[in-house]
Design an enzyme around this catalytic site. Sequence first.
Site, short mmCIF file in Angstrom:
data_model
loop_
_atom_site.label_atom_id
_atom_site.label_comp_id
_atom_site.label_asym_id
_atom_site.label_seq_id
_atom_site.Cartn_x
_atom_site.Cartn_y
_atom_site.Cartn_z
CG HIS A 217 -1.72 -1.23 1.28
ND1 HIS A 217 -1.37 -2.31 2.05
CD2 HIS A 217 -2.83 -1.58 0.60
CE1 HIS A 217 -2.25 -3.27 1.86
NE2 HIS A 217 -3.14 -2.86 0.99
CG ASP A 394 -3.17 2.78 4.09
OD1 ASP A 394 -3.42 3.78 4.78
OD2 ASP A 394 -3.94 1.82 3.98
CG HIS A 397 -7.61 8.64 8.16
ND1 HIS A 397 -8.38 7.63 8.70
CD2 HIS A 397 -7.93 9.76 8.85
CE1 HIS A 397 -9.10 8.13 9.69
NE2 HIS A 397 -8.86 9.42 9.80
NE ARG A 399 -9.98 9.35 -2.71
CZ ARG A 399 -9.48 9.47 -3.94
NH1 ARG A 399 -9.47 8.43 -4.73
NH2 ARG A 399 -8.99 10.61 -4.35
N GLY A 400 -10.99 7.52 2.88
CA GLY A 400 -11.87 6.57 3.59
C GLY A 400 -12.89 7.31 4.45
CB THR A 440 -8.39 0.34 10.63
OG1 THR A 440 -7.42 -0.36 9.85
CG2 THR A 440 -8.45 -0.25 12.01
N GLY A 482 -11.24 -2.87 18.18
CA GLY A 482 -9.88 -2.58 17.72
C GLY A 482 -8.81 -2.97 18.73
NE ARG A 539 -3.32 -1.18 5.76
CZ ARG A 539 -4.37 -1.23 4.95
NH1 ARG A 539 -4.92 -0.12 4.56
NH2 ARG A 539 -4.81 -2.36 4.53
CG ASP A 552 -3.71 8.09 15.02
OD1 ASP A 552 -3.16 7.32 14.21
OD2 ASP A 552 -4.91 8.00 15.34
P1 ADP Z 1 -6.28 1.85 7.53
O1 ADP Z 1 -5.34 1.87 8.68
O2 ADP Z 1 -6.98 0.53 7.38
O3 ADP Z 1 -5.66 2.37 6.28
P2 ADP Z 1 -7.46 4.45 7.97
O4 ADP Z 1 -6.24 5.00 7.33
O5 ADP Z 1 -8.76 4.95 7.48
O6 ADP Z 1 -7.46 2.87 7.94
O7 ADP Z 1 -7.41 4.78 9.52
C1 ADP Z 1 -6.23 4.82 10.21
C2 ADP Z 1 -6.55 5.16 11.64
O8 ADP Z 1 -7.29 4.11 12.25
C3 ADP Z 1 -5.34 5.33 12.52
O9 ADP Z 1 -4.83 6.64 12.41
C4 ADP Z 1 -5.87 5.03 13.90
O10 ADP Z 1 -6.40 6.18 14.51
C5 ADP Z 1 -7.03 4.11 13.63
N1 ADP Z 1 -6.72 2.73 14.05
C6 ADP Z 1 -5.94 1.83 13.44
N2 ADP Z 1 -5.94 0.67 14.13
C7 ADP Z 1 -6.74 0.85 15.20
C8 ADP Z 1 -7.17 0.05 16.30
N3 ADP Z 1 -6.76 -1.20 16.40
N4 ADP Z 1 -8.00 0.59 17.21
C9 ADP Z 1 -8.42 1.87 17.10
N5 ADP Z 1 -8.05 2.68 16.09
C10 ADP Z 1 -7.24 2.17 15.15
MG MG Z 2 -4.82 4.27 6.20
#
Ligand code: ADP
Ligand code: MG
Length: 582
Positions: A217, A394, A397, A399-400, A440, A482, A539, A552
């Site tokens: 990614h 990656d 965040h 866009r998601g 996530t 999580g 990630r 974060d």
């Molecule tokens: P991905 O990590 O699947 O690419 P996103 O980029 O949309 O998803 O979201 C990332 C955010 O998700 C991180 O900055 C963090 O705040 C949150 N996150 C990741 N893992 C966890 C977890 N296990 N519990 C709570 N929040 C988490």
């Molecule tokens: Mg992400």
Amino acid sequence: MTKIFNDPSNFAEEALAGFCDVHSNLVRQVPGGAVRRHRPVQPKVAVLAGGGSGHYPAFAGLIGQGFADGAVVGNIFTSPSAQQAYAVAKAAESGAGIVFTYGNYAGDVMNFGMASERLAAEGIAVENVLVTDDIASAPPSEVDKRRGIAGDFTVFKIMGAAAETGAGLADVVRLGRLANARTRTIGSAFSGCTFPGASAPLFSLQDGQMGLGLGIHGEPGLFDTDLPSAEELGRELVTRLLAETPEGAGTRIAVILNGLGSTKHEELFVLWGTVAPLLRAAGYTLVMPEVGELVTSLDMAGVSLTVTWLDDELEPLWVAPAETPAYRRGNTARESGAAAVEEAHDAGTDVAAFVASPASRDYARACVAALEAARSSIREAEEVLGRMDAIAGDGDHGRGMVRGIDAAAAAAAIALEQGAGAGDVLAAAGDAWADKAGGTSGVLWGAGLRALGESVANSAVPAPQELAAAVTAFAERVVQLGKAETGDKTMVDALLPFAETLGRLVDKGRPLDAAWEEAARRATDAAAATADLLPLKGRARPLAGKSLGTPDPGATSLAMLFTVMGPHFTAIPAKEPAAAQA
Ligand code: ADP
Ligand code: MG
């Protein structure tokens, strides 16, 4: 750079539709992804691969005889939703059970896990096999934390071949886990990759530099170094892999030299010229090696080398025939399955029968306004959040979150129109968020909003303490799913202070709006303070060091949303319970 697209946010869906049309002799599009065109005559284990888009031929390109029975197809670099995984499983299931198989990413683990719970509750046997081949993503002592990259291909292939021979679910799973335990990959990138429509790559390398250990990614490499010659690169990759030879390994290996998207086959062949002799000199026999693009990262320039140490069980499965849109080996007998049953899927949503009091409907309107406010602020922050996530994660965040809040706000408005009260409106928003956002944060926001909705009544405006309890329910659901703790550098670091502050101040009798504002300030400060933390979840963890100094992204967006939603959630005062009418 991706040059061909319409609306970038529809890229993955449009690509899947085009793919399914071209390969309609082999695959059939279903809600959530695609399955084989023909259903098996005898019940067989359905091997369902999955993950985000952007990795073609992984994963839909690997649907076919001797390989996957279906693929759950998420948005670009984003986990598909639990709903998608469930829907594909229902379409592919033929009576012998389901195995979901995917690379080890938190979003995928949660979504496939939730779909599995739902299938199991219906009596369908279901298992999950995670691929953890990337040796650069965690040390050998923490193999369970490693992510899955090109080793996906070997593991899926071996499971698909096993299922094709009629092996039962337990055996397919055992062989998949065995293959994974004997598969190692190391990658390297020469340039970043760019989302369709994005103005800049997810990450970039200086000209003449190489990032070693990248993820698929675009998670940046472990370290950057001057671009080596092909021979030096081959030596580096082989040395690192052989240093992780599994215990009891034999001398026969499957090998994949994989291009990541825009590396030419000729370049790979030049590299092979170093890799193959080194492996042979180490005493190995190379069994049906593959050189090509098998697991890619959009348009990234780069390569990865995968070795699977074979044994008497794995080798026949690795060499078994397969016929899929993107990959063909040997002769598969003509598939004699029943013709596809083109189920007419009802695209319309059921009009739910909502029961709500007028007061709760008023409050539901405020909830919709809260989500609209959230939508505007996330749309404004999309780019910033993406950049924050790209530092060690990656980059998806922003866009998601946009996909999630768009879907949530739309679903909430529809529920409101259908007469829903506040609880049902928020729950509908959560379900839509979880289904559309991916990633996530999408799973967690979706489940959290649903929990919030389940705690808010449809019969009255929530009293301040009830609203605070509902926010606590949101937080508890996120923590439960999580499993992050305070200090892990996740959204939990902003969420828990918010819930705690709101509950405490409301208990003290502080007016709801003032309590919410104070809680939002605490969450904003806590989100900013995550800059000093090292990520222990998600990630960003493998590249923890790179994220020092940057807050974060999930905590940042959470604080932002709770801040802008506050005035709407707190504007309508709760009446005495006696005043509430059904
Ligand atoms: P991905 O990590 O699947 O690419 P996103 O980029 O949309 O998803 O979201 C990332 C955010 O998700 C991180 O900055 C963090 O705040 C949150 N996150 C990741 N893992 C966890 C977890 N296990 N519990 C709570 N929040 C988490
Ligand atoms: Mg992400």
